[in-house]
Scaffold this active site. Structure first.
Site, PDB file in Angstrom:
ATOM      1  N   ASP A   1       0.860  -1.856  -0.109  1.00  0.00           N
ATOM      2  CA  ASP A   1       0.236   0.436   0.194  1.00  0.00           C
ATOM      3  C   ASP A   1       1.147   1.435  -0.333  1.00  0.00           C
ATOM      4  OD1 ASP A   1      -2.441  -1.544  -0.155  1.00  0.00           O
ATOM      5  OD2 ASP A   1      -2.045  -1.982   2.468  1.00  0.00           O
TER       6      ASP A   1
ATOM      7  N   LYS B   1       2.028   1.749  -5.108  1.00  0.00           N
ATOM      8  CA  LYS B   1       2.902   1.142  -6.577  1.00  0.00           C
ATOM      9  C   LYS B   1       1.706   1.288  -7.546  1.00  0.00           C
ATOM     10  CE  LYS B   1       2.952  -3.232  -4.162  1.00  0.00           C
ATOM     11  NZ  LYS B   1       2.436  -2.501  -3.155  1.00  0.00           N
TER      12      LYS B   1
ATOM     13  N   GLY C   1      -4.228  -5.370  -4.249  1.00  0.00           N
ATOM     14  CA  GLY C   1      -5.669  -4.043  -5.158  1.00  0.00           C
ATOM     15  C   GLY C   1      -4.262  -2.879  -5.186  1.00  0.00           C
ATOM     16  N   HIS C   2      -5.057  -2.365  -6.236  1.00  0.00           N
ATOM     17  CA  HIS C   2      -4.502  -0.784  -6.477  1.00  0.00           C
ATOM     18  C   HIS C   2      -6.135  -0.262  -7.193  1.00  0.00           C
ATOM     19  CE1 HIS C   2      -1.484  -2.752  -7.959  1.00  0.00           C
ATOM     20  NE2 HIS C   2      -1.777  -4.088  -9.589  1.00  0.00           N
TER      21      HIS C   2
ATOM     22  N   GLN D   1       1.750  -5.975  -3.042  1.00  0.00           N
ATOM     23  CA  GLN D   1       2.261  -6.069  -1.497  1.00  0.00           C
ATOM     24  C   GLN D   1       4.004  -5.282  -1.261  1.00  0.00           C
ATOM     25  OE1 GLN D   1       1.289  -9.587  -3.119  1.00  0.00           O
ATOM     26  NE2 GLN D   1      -0.303  -9.366  -2.455  1.00  0.00           N
TER      27      GLN D   1
HETATM   28  P1  IMP Z   1      -2.488 -12.955   2.309  1.00  0.00           P
HETATM   29  O1  IMP Z   1      -1.859 -12.533   1.355  1.00  0.00           O
HETATM   30  O2  IMP Z   1      -4.325 -13.174   1.896  1.00  0.00           O
HETATM   31  O3  IMP Z   1      -1.554 -14.374   2.551  1.00  0.00           O
HETATM   32  O4  IMP Z   1      -2.247 -12.115   3.903  1.00  0.00           O
HETATM   33  C1  IMP Z   1      -0.815 -12.097   3.749  1.00  0.00           C
HETATM   34  C2  IMP Z   1      -0.345 -11.086   4.588  1.00  0.00           C
HETATM   35  O5  IMP Z   1      -0.260  -9.936   4.275  1.00  0.00           O
HETATM   36  C3  IMP Z   1      -1.932  -9.857   5.906  1.00  0.00           C
HETATM   37  O6  IMP Z   1      -1.031  -9.303   6.360  1.00  0.00           O
HETATM   38  C4  IMP Z   1      -2.532  -8.977   4.590  1.00  0.00           C
HETATM   39  O7  IMP Z   1      -2.782  -8.151   4.948  1.00  0.00           O
HETATM   40  C5  IMP Z   1      -1.274  -8.887   3.629  1.00  0.00           C
HETATM   41  N1  IMP Z   1      -1.231  -7.871   2.277  1.00  0.00           N
HETATM   42  C6  IMP Z   1      -1.615  -8.805   1.466  1.00  0.00           C
HETATM   43  N2  IMP Z   1      -1.798  -8.463   0.644  1.00  0.00           N
HETATM   44  C7  IMP Z   1      -1.961  -6.822   0.703  1.00  0.00           C
HETATM   45  C8  IMP Z   1      -1.676  -5.682   0.470  1.00  0.00           C
HETATM   46  O8  IMP Z   1      -1.775  -6.029  -1.422  1.00  0.00           O
HETATM   47  N3  IMP Z   1      -1.471  -4.807   0.386  1.00  0.00           N
HETATM   48  C9  IMP Z   1      -0.918  -4.672   1.964  1.00  0.00           C
HETATM   49  N4  IMP Z   1      -1.245  -5.459   2.349  1.00  0.00           N
HETATM   50  C10 IMP Z   1      -1.255  -7.371   1.876  1.00  0.00           C
END
Ligand code: IMP
Length: 437
Positions: A21, A24, A48-49, A231
């Site tokens: 977040d 990007k 998510g963008h 991420q």
């Molecule tokens: P997962 O990717 O759904 O398995 O989540 C694992 C961790 O990564 C969690 O703490 C999520 O909140 C975090 N996370 C996953 N995708 C994003 C993103 O795009 N932005 C910020 N945090 C993320």
């Protein structure tokens, strides 16, 4: 800050340097305009963008942000995990806005099924405090199947018989696991899932191919390629705050593995640094702040997850973490985002190191136990007044030099701490609210 010449480049990786977040999507959209191919290489619809172009808001999860430039080839690399239903919804939504997609999905990418989504929530809940607070999109269980070598790939979905055979085995295994091990009362209709997925496969067939081959051929022909990370560094499964991480490699090396390109082919690695810290999900966050200042940044920065709408935790800039991100990724330049959000704060704390008991810590510990006990040591940077969008528009016309002096000091400090030049500063969500240096 001196105007620096950016070397001619053909390939660039764009990565989040913090906890995701960082903004990007906007930076990738900006550079996407300058490239021929935009490639995602890890993760799935956990990302998510939010993009704002000419006032229109686009929310994307799987398709990289470069898609908004219609002349680009969009690639979903082998390192991704793809929920085909979500992907088809994104395709439909973009096509409904009149867009024509030129997209290639790797045959080697893995497929997310409904049982992965069920398991994701159950595992995370079972783990309690050790959970990551996942997005519940089935990401972890799908990557687990990949590592266990029982996963199903896009290529399998292209052949009905092979798919049926693999699906049957995987479904039965997961059903047993869910019922016997998780003691879950599940309601999964095997026939219906099979039917749905075969239909998804038919619809996706025109897009599926060898992404690695396509982008390597394109590079040989001199095309420009941008690799768009999802991420952030601290969510990398090896180098992030494990186990509060995502299940893929979000760092620079992940781009090569997840797209099928050699590290020798990469010219630029751009690290996106948000001017403060945010975190969605659970883990220690040494510079976390609460109360009015956190609320101020959360409201002004619209710090709510694009994927889950969860409010993001807020913190000051953490240079222990950012220097670590620099070491792991070897950024060649930085894009600093959301600097406008800090406007109106008199003194802005920045964390230069931690204190662990009596010990000064300048490196990020691997042990979460230690990280939890690390206390941030701050220096204050002088702030600047709140600027309106019109103020920034006037500044953008004049360029970097016209930014408030204290903002330039803050930016210079980022460069000095990380030892990398800033290539770009973003001062608002729109594509135009950007200053290239
Ligand atoms: P997962 O990717 O759904 O398995 O989540 C694992 C961790 O990564 C969690 O703490 C999520 O909140 C975090 N996370 C996953 N995708 C994003 C993103 O795009 N932005 C910020 N945090 C993320």
């Amino acid at each position: 800050m001196a105007k620096r010449k950016i070397k001619k480049w053909q390939t660039m990786i764009i990565l989040g340097s913090q906890w995701g977040d960082e903004g990007k999507g906007k930076i990738a959209d900006y550079y996407g305009n300058l490239t021929d191919y935009v490639v995602r290489f890890q993760g799935g619809n956990n990302a998510g963008h939010t993009l704002v172009v000419e006032g229109e808001v686009y929310k994307l999860h799987l398709i990289p942000s470069g898609v908004l430039h219609e002349d680009k080839v969009i690639c979903l690399g082998n390192g991704m995990v793809i929920d085909p239903e979500i992907l088809l919804t994104e395709i439909d939504n973009l096509e409904a806005k009149g867009m024509k997609l030129n997209m290639l999905i790797s045959e080697r990418a893995h497929i997310i099924f409904p049982f992965h989504i069920l398991m994701d929530g159950m595992i995370d809940e079972y783990k309690g405090e050790l959970g990551a607070g996942t997005t519940r999109r089935g990401i972890g269980p799908c990557y687990a199947d990949k590592a266990e070598r029982s996963g199903i790939r896009m290529i399998d979905l292209m052949d009905k018989n092979i798919f049926k055979e693999k699906f049957d085995k995987l479904f039965e295994l997961k059903k047993l696991t869910l019922e016997k091990l998780y003691k879950a009362d599940i309601d999964l209709n095997k026939k219906q899932i099979l039917k749905n997925y075969l239909e998804f496969g038919e619809r996706l067939k025109p897009y599926v191919g060898d992404v690695s081959l396509a982008i390597n051929d394109a590079m040989d022909k001199g095309k420009k390629i941008m690799f768009e990370g999802a991420q952030g560094t601290m969510l990398d499964n090896d180098f992030g705050a494990y186990p509060h991480t995502t299940s893929s490699n979000t760092t620079a090396g992940g781009a090569c593995v997840g797209a099928g390109v050699s590290p020798t082919k990469i010219d630029r690695i751009l690290g996106v640094v948000k001017a403060y810290t945010s975190r969605v999900g659970d883990s220690p966050l040494p510079t976390e702040i609460f109360g009015k200042k956190a609320q101020y940044l959360q409201d002004r920065g619209q710090e709510f997850g694009t994927t889950t709408a969860r409010p993001r935790r807020i913190g000051w800039l953490d240079f222990v973490q950012l220097r670590y991100a620099q070491r792991i990724n070897g950024f060649t330049g930085l894009a600093v985002t959301k600097i406008d959000i800090l406007g109106g704060i008199k003194n802005i704390p920045i964390c230069t190191h931690y204190k662990y008991g009596n010990k000064k810590m300048t490196e990020l510990p691997s042990s979460l136990e230690e990280l939890r006990k690390c206390k941030p040591v701050y220096t204050n940077m002088p702030g600047w007044k709140n600027l309106t969008e019109d103020d920034f528009k006037a500044i953008i016309k004049k360029g970097y030099a016209a930014l408030p002096p204290n903002m330039k000091k803050y930016l210079k400090r980022i460069e000095d701490e990380m030892g990398v030049p800033i290539d770009m500063v973003s001062v608002g969500p729109d594509r135009k609210m950007t200053i290239e240096i």
